[in-house]
Design a protein around this motif. Sequence first.
Motif, PDB file in Angstrom:
ATOM      1  N   GLN A  59     -10.940 -19.198  30.098  1.00  0.00           N
ATOM      2  CA  GLN A  59      -9.912 -18.684  29.182  1.00  0.00           C
ATOM      3  C   GLN A  59     -10.283 -19.004  27.736  1.00  0.00           C
ATOM      4  OE1 GLN A  59      -6.321 -20.529  30.668  1.00  0.00           O
ATOM      5  NE2 GLN A  59      -5.867 -18.816  32.041  1.00  0.00           N
ATOM      6  N   GLU A  60     -10.782 -20.198  27.491  1.00  0.00           N
ATOM      7  CA  GLU A  60     -11.227 -20.578  26.147  1.00  0.00           C
ATOM      8  C   GLU A  60     -12.392 -19.691  25.696  1.00  0.00           C
ATOM      9  OE1 GLU A  60     -12.138 -24.770  25.910  1.00  0.00           O
ATOM     10  OE2 GLU A  60     -10.226 -25.312  26.851  1.00  0.00           O
ATOM     11  N   VAL A  62     -12.993 -16.602  26.693  1.00  0.00           N
ATOM     12  CA  VAL A  62     -12.437 -15.276  26.399  1.00  0.00           C
ATOM     13  C   VAL A  62     -11.851 -15.252  24.987  1.00  0.00           C
ATOM     14  CG1 VAL A  62     -10.588 -13.650  27.006  1.00  0.00           C
ATOM     15  CG2 VAL A  62     -12.041 -14.611  28.800  1.00  0.00           C
ATOM     16  N   LYS A  63     -11.107 -16.296  24.632  1.00  0.00           N
ATOM     17  CA  LYS A  63     -10.541 -16.387  23.276  1.00  0.00           C
ATOM     18  C   LYS A  63     -11.660 -16.414  22.231  1.00  0.00           C
ATOM     19  CE  LYS A  63      -6.321 -18.798  24.594  1.00  0.00           C
ATOM     20  NZ  LYS A  63      -5.624 -20.090  24.598  1.00  0.00           N
ATOM     21  N   GLY A  64     -12.719 -17.149  22.519  1.00  0.00           N
ATOM     22  CA  GLY A  64     -13.852 -17.231  21.597  1.00  0.00           C
ATOM     23  C   GLY A  64     -14.528 -15.884  21.395  1.00  0.00           C
ATOM     24  N   ASN A  66     -13.163 -12.906  21.910  1.00  0.00           N
ATOM     25  CA  ASN A  66     -12.219 -12.011  21.232  1.00  0.00           C
ATOM     26  C   ASN A  66     -12.090 -12.309  19.747  1.00  0.00           C
ATOM     27  OD1 ASN A  66     -11.505 -10.281  23.338  1.00  0.00           O
ATOM     28  ND2 ASN A  66     -10.014 -11.728  24.135  1.00  0.00           N
ATOM     29  N   SER A  67     -12.323 -13.550  19.343  1.00  0.00           N
ATOM     30  CA  SER A  67     -12.201 -13.904  17.927  1.00  0.00           C
ATOM     31  C   SER A  67     -13.516 -13.723  17.157  1.00  0.00           C
ATOM     32  CB  SER A  67     -11.707 -15.343  17.778  1.00  0.00           C
ATOM     33  OG  SER A  67     -12.688 -16.242  18.230  1.00  0.00           O
ATOM     34  N   LYS A  78     -19.724  -7.626  23.760  1.00  0.00           N
ATOM     35  CA  LYS A  78     -18.398  -8.208  24.000  1.00  0.00           C
ATOM     36  C   LYS A  78     -17.847  -7.743  25.345  1.00  0.00           C
ATOM     37  CE  LYS A  78     -16.191  -9.182  19.593  1.00  0.00           C
ATOM     38  NZ  LYS A  78     -15.033  -8.902  18.759  1.00  0.00           N
ATOM     39  N   LEU A  82     -16.850 -10.179  28.377  1.00  0.00           N
ATOM     40  CA  LEU A  82     -15.441 -10.261  28.788  1.00  0.00           C
ATOM     41  C   LEU A  82     -15.214  -9.793  30.216  1.00  0.00           C
ATOM     42  CD1 LEU A  82     -13.682  -9.073  25.521  1.00  0.00           C
ATOM     43  CD2 LEU A  82     -13.683 -11.381  26.491  1.00  0.00           C
TER      44      LEU A  82
END
Length: 161
Positions: A59-60, A62-64, A66-67, A78, A82
Amino acid sequence: MKKIFLIVAIIATSFVQYGFAQTDHADHQTQPVALLPLYYNIKDALVSGDAKLAASKAQEFVKGVNSTDSKVINENSKKGLLEHAVKLAKSKDLKSEREHFAGLSTSMITLAKTSKLSAEPVYQMYCPMKKSNWLSSEKAVKNPYYGSAMLTCGNVVETIK
């Protein structure tokens, strides 16, 4: 004399500020560097056989992803990252997580070969039993696909610098 000194000081200040602005811009372009430690966290959780931790670390990741600016990592990269990271993050089953990690690793290896992800060497490992690769920060083999059952199964196939 004071006017000349003042003009020189103003010009010097302008160059220093311009230099800092360029440094900040350069740091922005090295954003993918942050993805590698997040990837290693997933790998380490799978090595230890902790499905819950692996999902959390995914999850971390995925956030990385996406940012990260699309100028740094293109949309196709990407999407590839993902695709498996999201599935891994949603999974609660270690076997399923390891399957998705193989796909995630393929995308990360491609990214590592096209972008500078680390100042340190990155080792591409291969597991002959799983017929899959993964990345590691160290030469010592710690197999994320089998964990403690076959911890040292595999070898370094390439060093990515």
